[in-house]
Design a protein around this motif. Structure first.
Motif, PDB file in Angstrom:
ATOM      1  N   ASN A  53      22.082   1.651  15.669  1.00  0.00           N
ATOM      2  CA  ASN A  53      21.745   0.269  16.028  1.00  0.00           C
ATOM      3  C   ASN A  53      20.344  -0.165  15.594  1.00  0.00           C
ATOM      4  N   ASP A  54      19.559   0.725  14.987  1.00  0.00           N
ATOM      5  CA  ASP A  54      18.262   0.315  14.469  1.00  0.00           C
ATOM      6  C   ASP A  54      18.433  -0.499  13.187  1.00  0.00           C
ATOM      7  N   SER A  55      17.435  -1.304  12.886  1.00  0.00           N
ATOM      8  CA  SER A  55      17.437  -2.143  11.683  1.00  0.00           C
ATOM      9  C   SER A  55      16.651  -1.454  10.575  1.00  0.00           C
ATOM     10  N   TYR A  56      17.200  -1.496   9.355  1.00  0.00           N
ATOM     11  CA  TYR A  56      16.561  -0.862   8.204  1.00  0.00           C
ATOM     12  C   TYR A  56      16.436  -1.872   7.072  1.00  0.00           C
ATOM     13  N   THR A  57      15.317  -1.793   6.351  1.00  0.00           N
ATOM     14  CA  THR A  57      15.096  -2.664   5.199  1.00  0.00           C
ATOM     15  C   THR A  57      14.898  -1.828   3.946  1.00  0.00           C
ATOM     16  N   LEU A  58      15.656  -2.158   2.916  1.00  0.00           N
ATOM     17  CA  LEU A  58      15.527  -1.521   1.606  1.00  0.00           C
ATOM     18  C   LEU A  58      14.581  -2.341   0.743  1.00  0.00           C
ATOM     19  N   GLU A  59      13.690  -1.641   0.020  1.00  0.00           N
ATOM     20  CA  GLU A  59      12.819  -2.303  -0.948  1.00  0.00           C
ATOM     21  C   GLU A  59      12.908  -1.562  -2.273  1.00  0.00           C
ATOM     22  N   VAL A  60      13.281  -2.284  -3.319  1.00  0.00           N
ATOM     23  CA  VAL A  60      13.349  -1.728  -4.672  1.00  0.00           C
ATOM     24  C   VAL A  60      12.424  -2.549  -5.556  1.00  0.00           C
ATOM     25  N   ILE A  61      11.481  -1.866  -6.221  1.00  0.00           N
ATOM     26  CA  ILE A  61      10.599  -2.544  -7.172  1.00  0.00           C
ATOM     27  C   ILE A  61      10.954  -2.053  -8.568  1.00  0.00           C
ATOM     28  N   TYR A  62      11.366  -2.981  -9.424  1.00  0.00           N
ATOM     29  CA  TYR A  62      11.825  -2.628 -10.770  1.00  0.00           C
ATOM     30  C   TYR A  62      11.409  -3.717 -11.742  1.00  0.00           C
ATOM     31  N   ASN A  63      10.787  -3.321 -12.840  1.00  0.00           N
ATOM     32  CA  ASN A  63      10.309  -4.267 -13.860  1.00  0.00           C
ATOM     33  C   ASN A  63       9.418  -5.358 -13.261  1.00  0.00           C
ATOM     34  N   THR A  96      23.565   3.571 -18.316  1.00  0.00           N
ATOM     35  CA  THR A  96      22.856   2.377 -17.847  1.00  0.00           C
ATOM     36  C   THR A  96      21.946   2.717 -16.672  1.00  0.00           C
ATOM     37  N   SER A  97      21.605   3.989 -16.521  1.00  0.00           N
ATOM     38  CA  SER A  97      20.787   4.424 -15.394  1.00  0.00           C
ATOM     39  C   SER A  97      19.405   3.789 -15.437  1.00  0.00           C
ATOM     40  N   VAL A  98      18.889   3.479 -14.271  1.00  0.00           N
ATOM     41  CA  VAL A  98      17.549   2.914 -14.141  1.00  0.00           C
ATOM     42  C   VAL A  98      16.604   3.992 -13.631  1.00  0.00           C
ATOM     43  N   ILE A  99      15.547   4.250 -14.385  1.00  0.00           N
ATOM     44  CA  ILE A  99      14.538   5.205 -13.955  1.00  0.00           C
ATOM     45  C   ILE A  99      13.196   4.476 -13.849  1.00  0.00           C
ATOM     46  N   GLY A 100      12.289   5.080 -13.100  1.00  0.00           N
ATOM     47  CA  GLY A 100      10.955   4.501 -12.983  1.00  0.00           C
ATOM     48  C   GLY A 100      10.810   3.427 -11.932  1.00  0.00           C
ATOM     49  N   ALA A 101      11.837   3.215 -11.117  1.00  0.00           N
ATOM     50  CA  ALA A 101      11.747   2.217 -10.061  1.00  0.00           C
ATOM     51  C   ALA A 101      11.110   2.827  -8.812  1.00  0.00           C
ATOM     52  N   SER A 102      10.651   1.986  -7.921  1.00  0.00           N
ATOM     53  CA  SER A 102      10.149   2.408  -6.617  1.00  0.00           C
ATOM     54  C   SER A 102      11.181   2.042  -5.573  1.00  0.00           C
ATOM     55  N   VAL A 103      11.623   3.022  -4.790  1.00  0.00           N
ATOM     56  CA  VAL A 103      12.681   2.802  -3.807  1.00  0.00           C
ATOM     57  C   VAL A 103      12.238   3.342  -2.449  1.00  0.00           C
ATOM     58  N   ARG A 104      12.273   2.508  -1.451  1.00  0.00           N
ATOM     59  CA  ARG A 104      11.947   2.986  -0.104  1.00  0.00           C
ATOM     60  C   ARG A 104      12.750   2.212   0.935  1.00  0.00           C
ATOM     61  N   VAL A 105      12.950   2.860   2.084  1.00  0.00           N
ATOM     62  CA  VAL A 105      13.656   2.260   3.210  1.00  0.00           C
ATOM     63  C   VAL A 105      12.762   2.356   4.430  1.00  0.00           C
ATOM     64  N   THR A 106      12.657   1.264   5.183  1.00  0.00           N
ATOM     65  CA  THR A 106      11.813   1.223   6.373  1.00  0.00           C
ATOM     66  C   THR A 106      12.664   0.977   7.614  1.00  0.00           C
ATOM     67  N   ASN A 107      12.437   1.782   8.653  1.00  0.00           N
ATOM     68  CA  ASN A 107      13.057   1.523   9.947  1.00  0.00           C
ATOM     69  C   ASN A 107      12.238   0.434  10.628  1.00  0.00           C
ATOM     70  N   ASN A 108      12.831  -0.732  10.822  1.00  0.00           N
ATOM     71  CA  ASN A 108      12.099  -1.868  11.360  1.00  0.00           C
ATOM     72  C   ASN A 108      11.788  -1.740  12.845  1.00  0.00           C
ATOM     73  N   ASN A 109      12.447  -0.799  13.534  1.00  0.00           N
ATOM     74  CA  ASN A 109      12.169  -0.582  14.954  1.00  0.00           C
ATOM     75  C   ASN A 109      11.003   0.382  15.173  1.00  0.00           C
ATOM     76  N   SER A 110      10.957   1.443  14.352  1.00  0.00           N
ATOM     77  CA  SER A 110       9.910   2.456  14.515  1.00  0.00           C
ATOM     78  C   SER A 110       8.814   2.360  13.461  1.00  0.00           C
ATOM     79  N   ASN A 111       9.046   1.543  12.423  1.00  0.00           N
ATOM     80  CA  ASN A 111       8.128   1.411  11.284  1.00  0.00           C
ATOM     81  C   ASN A 111       8.036   2.684  10.434  1.00  0.00           C
ATOM     82  N   ALA A 112       8.961   3.612  10.622  1.00  0.00           N
ATOM     83  CA  ALA A 112       8.997   4.815   9.781  1.00  0.00           C
ATOM     84  C   ALA A 112       9.402   4.422   8.365  1.00  0.00           C
TER      85      ALA A 112
END
Length: 282
Positions: A107-117, A69-85
């Motif tokens: 203690n930094d904040s991170y946001t995950l973004e997954v784009i799929y279908n 059931t593996s998902v391939i072809g998605a876009s996955v990224r994580v952003t450090n909300n304090n440094s914008n890295a």
């Protein structure tokens, strides 16, 4: 017993046995497949924490025999909300998305973004620090059974702040790890402890902890929201097979579908620091 009574009893028995052989088809409702996000960015104390993996898959109906059931072809990224890295995870074409240059900052904040279908899923968490594990101890008295070995870990809880913990223990031969959660609501600023013990099985002396057995113990610092999430999962797992337990319910994580809220994902995005030790029973 009269012939009529004997015949009636005989007929009832025949009907009973025949009815036991009847096939009963039960319609089980099937939900559409959903994205499953396994995004645990765990940073071991004393390491760089730069190598991280996020796994994507899809859910399947209960009786489905699909194994891949593996998902391939998605876009996955994580952003450090304090440094914008921004950290882009690379698709390995097997459901795993990896990175080798992640920079964890306590203690930094991170946001995950997954784009799929064509749909975007996001989740945000803080990287929670954790206190080190003190030297563990073993005994026959710390658990529920004074004839079975148990192991107890200790750790200092920082004062004047709310802290939540998850403890994971796994023996070399275990298929699954055992999890426990803990908060400092009533013990803030004090030494915390957590013990583990396996139930005794008279037919299998290897079921319990024995001298020479080695266990891996991890202590995670977790957010309050993840504490609530994983505590409910543990409660439902531990009550499996208990006829008096509460009916299991669907537990949602923190991953939100920003494109179509109704098509929510399963799983959780966590960012934690953990300490780890290996303990061998004497």
């Amino acid at each position: 017993m009269t012939k009529n009574i004997k015949f009636t009893v005989f007929l009832a028995l025949i009907i009973t046995f025949i009815s036991c052989d009847d096939k009963i088809d039960v319609d089980v409702p099937e939900a559409p497949p959903r994205l499953v996000i396994e995004a645990s960015l765990d940073w071991k104390k004393g390491t760089a924490g730069n190598n991280q993996t996020i796994k994507l898959s899809t859910s399947t109906p209960f009786f489905d025999t699909t194994t891949n059931t593996s998902v391939i072809g998605a876009s996955v990224r994580v952003t450090n909300n304090n440094s914008n890295a921004v950290y882009n995870f690379v698709d390995q074409n097997d459901g795993n998305y990896t990175i080798t240059n992640f920079v964890p900052v306590l203690n930094d904040s991170y946001t995950l973004e997954v784009i799929y279908n064509g749909e975007t899923y996001t989740a945000t968490e803080n990287l929670i620090p954790v206190t080190p594990i003190m030297n563990p101890t073993q005994s026959l008295e710390g658990g529920f059974d004074d004839e079975v070995l148990d192991v107890t870990i200790f750790f200092d809880d920082p004062a004047d702040e709310e802290n939540f913990y998850m403890v994971r223990i796994k023996e070399d031969t275990d298929l699954f790890a055992e999890l426990e959660t803990q908060s400092d609501e009533f013990t803030n600023g004090n030494v915390q402890e957590e013990f583990f013990e396996k139930e005794r099985d008279d037919e299998d002396p290897e079921a319990e902890y024995n001298p020479g057995d080695t266990v891996n113990i991890r202590l995670f610092g977790i957010s309050e929201r993840y504490y609530n999430f994983i505590s409910l999962l543990i409660e439902q797992y531990d009550s499996g097979g208990d006829p008096f337990s509460v009916t299991p319910a669907e537990i949602r994580g923190n991953c939100v579908n920003q494109t179509n809220e109704a098509n929510y994902a399963f799983g959780y995005f966590r960012v934690t620091e953990f300490d780890e030790i290996d303990f061998t029973f004497q």
